[in-house]
Design an enzyme around this catalytic site. Structure first.
Site, PDB file in Angstrom:
ATOM      1  N   CYS A 116      -5.148   5.052   4.118  1.00  0.00           N
ATOM      2  CA  CYS A 116      -5.702   6.154   3.335  1.00  0.00           C
ATOM      3  C   CYS A 116      -7.049   6.658   3.837  1.00  0.00           C
ATOM      4  O   CYS A 116      -7.554   7.659   3.330  1.00  0.00           O
ATOM      5  CB  CYS A 116      -5.831   5.733   1.874  1.00  0.00           C
ATOM      6  N   CYS A 412     -10.765   3.688  -0.610  1.00  0.00           N
ATOM      7  CA  CYS A 412     -10.122   2.407  -0.298  1.00  0.00           C
ATOM      8  C   CYS A 412      -8.933   2.660   0.619  1.00  0.00           C
ATOM      9  O   CYS A 412      -8.448   3.779   0.729  1.00  0.00           O
ATOM     10  CB  CYS A 412      -9.660   1.727  -1.584  1.00  0.00           C
TER      11      CYS A 412
END
Length: 428
Positions: A116, A412
């Site tokens: 991500c 994150c």
């Protein structure tokens, strides 16, 4: 959910610092300047982009960026894109998009993947190339197309087909064919999962919310805030990084289509999406890439990966010599409402700081009035490979609009990784 984002970086020599407030720019060295960034509209998977390929969207972002900045293609030294679920035909999507956008074949381009935070890695790689003097102008971005994910034959079927290709006689072929079984035809769907644990991100988020006593109502309230702020920003024309994209054979797409403010009453009717029947994570309080593709994609990470913004934030602040009070705009990736609210509780806890982070004092709670004020991943969506660029452009555009000096971006990523970055408004 599909997005592509492009980000233009210049290297400059800054000889004078501002006298009013501390600046991170250092005299007589190369400081990196964010010039501008654009993205195609965020769309739910299976809608207007469903017949495209990733490089089509990346190409549109590159041409949109060139048009907005009027920067000649010839001055760009390097192009870097982030992506996660790669289209096998265009594994180096940065290169294919660059050639399609008319860049010279002498302009190198490469693609990075870091779950991500893939676009974040693309950007920081570009920053490093400029800071080291290797390049002067970089384009960094990210792309993810979830409408046409690669679906493979099973491993047994792949092995059979490869062996058949090597067979030299009819007898060898017939012997191999006799080994075929119907279950060989079962396809393999891509699982963006934590390889070491196989746990889905939704399960991690649910357990995280429970561990920090984040209620279902709190999660729904935060999700409603995200959608409401995104709708307000969209209506007021604040999402200025969005550029129209004409889909071949279809209409021109001009705005994101995942922003859908609801009501707490309607959100309360939804059933738990992951831990049933008592979980608190639902389709309404999750980023919609995960919810839309829940049956096809199991996004898995271990529990504390979702805490990486809490760990990364103090590190980047200390490196810059800043505090939470110095930050004017916070842009954090919203995977789940419960993830954001659990991070808030961890950041505001001396006990967590001492026992899990080895710190003497807590990180500090970001003021909500400065936090994701134009919506976030819950409402705008989360394309794995491109979210990082959206976060940085949101921070930069908010600083420009609101007159702030420092923005802090955090996210994150799979594998227990995280990213944080500070963006400073260019001195006037």
């Amino acid at each position: 959910m599909t997005l592509v984002c492009g980000w233009l970086l210049y290297g400059w020599i800054v000889a004078v610092q501002t006298k009013t407030k501390k600046t991170l720019a250092k005299p007589n060295i190369r400081n990196v300047v964010l010039v501008d960034g654009v993205r195609t509209p965020f769309l739910l998977s299976g809608t207007s982009y469903k017949d495209l390929m990733p490089h089509d969207l990346a190409r549109a972002a590159l041409t949109g960026l060139l048009h907005r900045t009027s920067v000649p293609k010839e001055v760009v030294d390097y192009i870097i894109f982030g992506t996660v679920i790669q289209e096998v035909k265009t594994s180096n999507v940065a290169r294919e998009a660059a050639l399609g956008a008319g860049f010279s074949d002498k302009t190198p381009a490469h693609t990075v993947t870091m779950a991500c935070i893939s676009a974040n890695q693309a950007m920081t790689t570009g920053v490093g190339l400029i800071a080291s003097g290797h390049c002067d102008v970089i384009v960094a971005g990210g792309v993810e197309l979830m409408s046409d994910i690669p679906i493979r034959h099973s491993r047994k079927m792949r092995k059979l087909m490869l062996d058949l290709n090597k067979a030299k006689s009819m007898g060898q072929r017939l012997s191999l064919i006799s080994k075929f079984r119907l279950n060989f035809l079962a396809p393999e769907l891509p699982a963006v999962a934590e390889f070491s644990t196989s746990e889905t991100m939704g399960h991690s988020a649910d357990r995280l919310a429970a561990a920090f006593a984040v209620s279902r109502l709190e999660q729904d309230e935060y999700a409603l805030r995200s959608h409401s702020l995104a709708k307000k920003a969209q209506d007021e024309g604040l999402l200025s990084d969005v550029v129209p994209f004409r889909v071949p054979g279809k209409d021109t797409v001009t705005k994101d289509n995942g922003i859908r403010p609801s009501s707490l009453e309607q959100m309360a009717k939804l059933k738990p999406a992951f831990i049933k029947p008592y979980g608190t994570v639902t389709a309404a309080n999750s980023s919609f890439l995960v919810t839309v593709n829940e049956k096809a994609l199991a996004s898995g990470y271990y529990l504390f990966f979702l805490f990486r913004p809490t760990y990364a934030t103090p590190k980047v602040l200390e490196k810059a010599g800043l505090t939470m009070n110095d930050i004017d705009a916070f842009e954090f990736h919203e995977a789940f409402s419960g993830q954001i609210l659990a991070n808030f509780k961890a950041m505001d806890s001396d006990w967590f700081a001492e026992n899990y982070m080895g710190r003497k004092t807590k990180v500090g709670l970001p003021p909500l009035e400065k936090f994701n004020n134009w919506g976030g991943s819950l409402s705008l969506g989360h394309p794995f490979g491109a979210t990082g660029c959206r976060l940085v452009m949101a921070a930069a555009n908010r600083l420009r609009k609101e007159g702030g000096q420092y923005g802090l971006v955090a996210a994150c990523a799979a594998g227990g990784q995280g990213h944080a970055m500070i963006v400073e408004a260019y001195p006037k």
